[in-house]
Design an enzyme around this catalytic site. Structure first.
Site, mmCIF file in Angstrom:
data_model
loop_
_atom_site.group_PDB
_atom_site.id
_atom_site.type_symbol
_atom_site.label_atom_id
_atom_site.label_comp_id
_atom_site.label_asym_id
_atom_site.label_seq_id
_atom_site.Cartn_x
_atom_site.Cartn_y
_atom_site.Cartn_z
ATOM 1 N N VAL A 34 23.758 56.085 52.680
ATOM 2 C CA VAL A 34 24.045 57.189 51.770
ATOM 3 C C VAL A 34 23.718 58.528 52.419
ATOM 4 C CG1 VAL A 34 23.362 58.273 49.592
ATOM 5 C CG2 VAL A 34 23.770 55.815 49.672
ATOM 6 N N ARG A 47 15.825 43.334 25.652
ATOM 7 C CA ARG A 47 14.576 42.583 25.438
ATOM 8 C C ARG A 47 13.743 42.602 26.719
ATOM 9 N NH1 ARG A 47 18.697 39.652 22.861
ATOM 10 N NH2 ARG A 47 19.068 38.468 24.764
ATOM 11 N N VAL A 131 37.251 44.206 39.000
ATOM 12 C CA VAL A 131 38.366 43.307 39.293
ATOM 13 C C VAL A 131 38.066 42.490 40.545
ATOM 14 C CG1 VAL A 131 40.825 43.134 39.859
ATOM 15 C CG2 VAL A 131 40.029 44.900 38.272
ATOM 16 N N ILE A 135 35.874 41.085 46.150
ATOM 17 C CA ILE A 135 37.082 41.413 46.906
ATOM 18 C C ILE A 135 37.367 42.912 46.817
ATOM 19 C CG2 ILE A 135 39.551 40.978 47.153
ATOM 20 C CD1 ILE A 135 39.094 38.309 45.717
ATOM 21 N N GLU A 189 32.051 29.626 30.526
ATOM 22 C CA GLU A 189 31.055 29.974 29.520
ATOM 23 C C GLU A 189 31.093 28.954 28.372
ATOM 24 O OE1 GLU A 189 28.972 32.400 29.849
ATOM 25 O OE2 GLU A 189 29.860 33.482 31.540
ATOM 26 N N ASP A 200 40.490 38.027 29.970
ATOM 27 C CA ASP A 200 39.827 38.557 31.161
ATOM 28 C C ASP A 200 40.854 38.984 32.207
ATOM 29 O OD1 ASP A 200 37.219 38.612 32.984
ATOM 30 O OD2 ASP A 200 38.754 37.539 34.108
ATOM 31 N N LYS A 204 42.071 42.901 33.796
ATOM 32 C CA LYS A 204 42.140 43.192 35.228
ATOM 33 C C LYS A 204 43.555 43.590 35.643
ATOM 34 C CE LYS A 204 38.344 39.973 36.099
ATOM 35 N NZ LYS A 204 37.957 38.622 36.556
#
Length: 431
Positions: A34, A47, A131, A135, A189, A200, A204
């Site tokens: 940076v 939490r 996305v 990659i 999931e 999903d 994208k």
């Protein structure tokens, strides 16, 4: 003015935890890249007691206060969802903070407004991790290929569905069996709806199309179909013609024949030839195939999900945004100058592979062919397997508007000679 660049981290789940570890373990290298030391200012979680490995002095439940703190320079948002992520991003912009995000759902729904807010504040909004995980695809579209004319993007951008379809092809399993295996291995999931129903991938696809064609595209503009209706028979039929089945995100510029080009953006399962570069992408991996006028065909391949791979993309953006911050300028955002119309799926040219159980008697093939002709759909190939009660017609069409193909299928289901339409899948990439 050599104080460290301070990073506020929103979320510390799988991806957030990997980002935090990298920021701590690679602090010296990241700082060198940076141009100034990078430090974590705080970690916002719901939490705190669920994160015993995070130093207590970094944890907070007040995300808004964290992103608006005077000493914070950059915000990394990995909490996902629409709210409170959107409100927190807008608050960060108003406070003059740049944002790095992995939030595909939010960017696909409200990317135009978020980019406008970032531009108004003179800060960055980067989201390579939104996305295809690790990659690098968004920055090449936004920067490396910005001088080229892109015609088409076809991608496997959801690892869960790719794993399921890969296992169906390898083992002959049905969808339910392959999904159960994916769940057991952690690729799916507990509620796989967003993956298997295509939500999903559609988010994208909207992001990819927006960048590739300089046109605002939202998730609502994307035609979406999932893989839950793909059967073992579909996969077997694909293999018979040298194809495999993949859930594809397809973004293409459609020639308007002098009346203005448009953009077609769709997500659906399709047969592709085993010779296509995407056909060999197995398991939970992702790949994106880009076709450009000058650059030709390009392939981007790698791990599309997971904590460490996604964190890699987040950190790449963090370094880029940090450098911009030190230079006192924001990077170039996406351009929507083309503002092409989004073509409805009904008008989009596609091809179908259709399997029919038919009565094995004279005139049936002619009657079926006539039904295709009446709807303006040309047949590319046709073959019959079996005889008598086990007769099957397998038809591959030429390209036609999707509405015409759908109407043809509906009419076939009503024909007395057709006992059943056993398989219908779109086809991509066949000559």
């Amino acid at each position: 003015m050599n104080r460290p660049l301070k990073v506020a981290l929103l979320g510390c789940g799988t991806v957030g935890g990997a980002v935090l570890r990298a920021l701590q373990e690679q602090a010296d290298d990241l700082g060198a890249r940076v141009g100034r030391a990078v430090e974590v200012a705080g970690v916002a979680v719901r939490r705190p007691d669920h994160h015993p490995d995070v130093p207590a002095d970094l944890l907070t439940t007040d995300a808004h206060a964290l992103v608006t703190r005077d000493d914070v320079d950059l915000v990394v948002e990995v909490i996902g969802g629409i709210e409170p992520a959107r409100s927190l991003m807008l608050a960060a912009f108003e406070a003059g903070k740049s944002v790095v995000s992995a939030n595909k759902a939010l960017l696909a729904e409200d990317g135009v407004a978020l980019h406008a807010a970032a531009a108004k504040a003179g800060v960055d909004l980067y989201y390579e991790a939104a996305v295809a995980g690790a990659i690098p695809i968004l920055r090449p579209l936004r920067e490396s290929l910005v001088g080229d004319q892109l015609s088409r993007i076809v991608g496997i951008v959801n690892g869960t569905t790719n794993y399921i379809l890969s296992r169906m092809a390898e083992t002959g399993a049905g969808f339910g069996e392959a999904l159960a295996e994916a769940t057991e291995l952690g690729y799916a999931e507990a509620d796989p709806t967003a993956d298997v129903d295509g939500f999903d991938a559609a988010a994208k696809a909207a992001i990819l199309a927006s960048l590739a064609f300089h046109t605002p595209v939202s998730a609502a503009d994307v035609h979406r179909e999932g893989i839950s209706t793909v059967t073992a028979t579909d996969v077997a039929r694909a293999a018979e013609i040298g194809c495999t089945v993949k859930l594809l995100a397809i973004c293409e510029r459609v020639d308007g024949n002098g009346e203005g080009d448009s953009v077609s953006v769709r997500v659906h399962p399709a047969m592709i030839p085993t010779t296509h570069p995407l056909a060999s992408v197995g398991g939970a991996f992702n790949a994106v195939f880009v076709e450009a006028e000058a650059a030709g065909q390009l392939m981007f391949y790698g791990q599309g999900a997971g904590g460490e791979p996604t964190a890699s993309a987040v950190l790449g953006d963090l370094v880029a945004v940090g450098r911009n911050r030190l230079a006192g300028a924001a990077g170039q955002g996406p351009s929507g100058y083309a503002d092409l119309a989004v073509r409805p799926m009904a008008e989009t040219p596609t091809r179908y592979h259709v399997s029919l159980d038919v009565a094995d008697k004279p005139g049936v093939l002619a009657a079926v062919a006539q039904e295709f002709a009446q709807h303006g759909v040309s047949i590319s190939t046709v073959r019959q397997t079996g005889r008598g009660d086990a007769a099957t017609l397998v038809i591959v069409t030429h390209s036609a508007p999707d509405a015409a193909l759908s109407a043809t299928i509906a009419a076939l289901r009503e024909m007395p000679a057709v006992r059943g339409v056993t398989s219908v899948l779109r086809v991509e990439g066949l000559q």
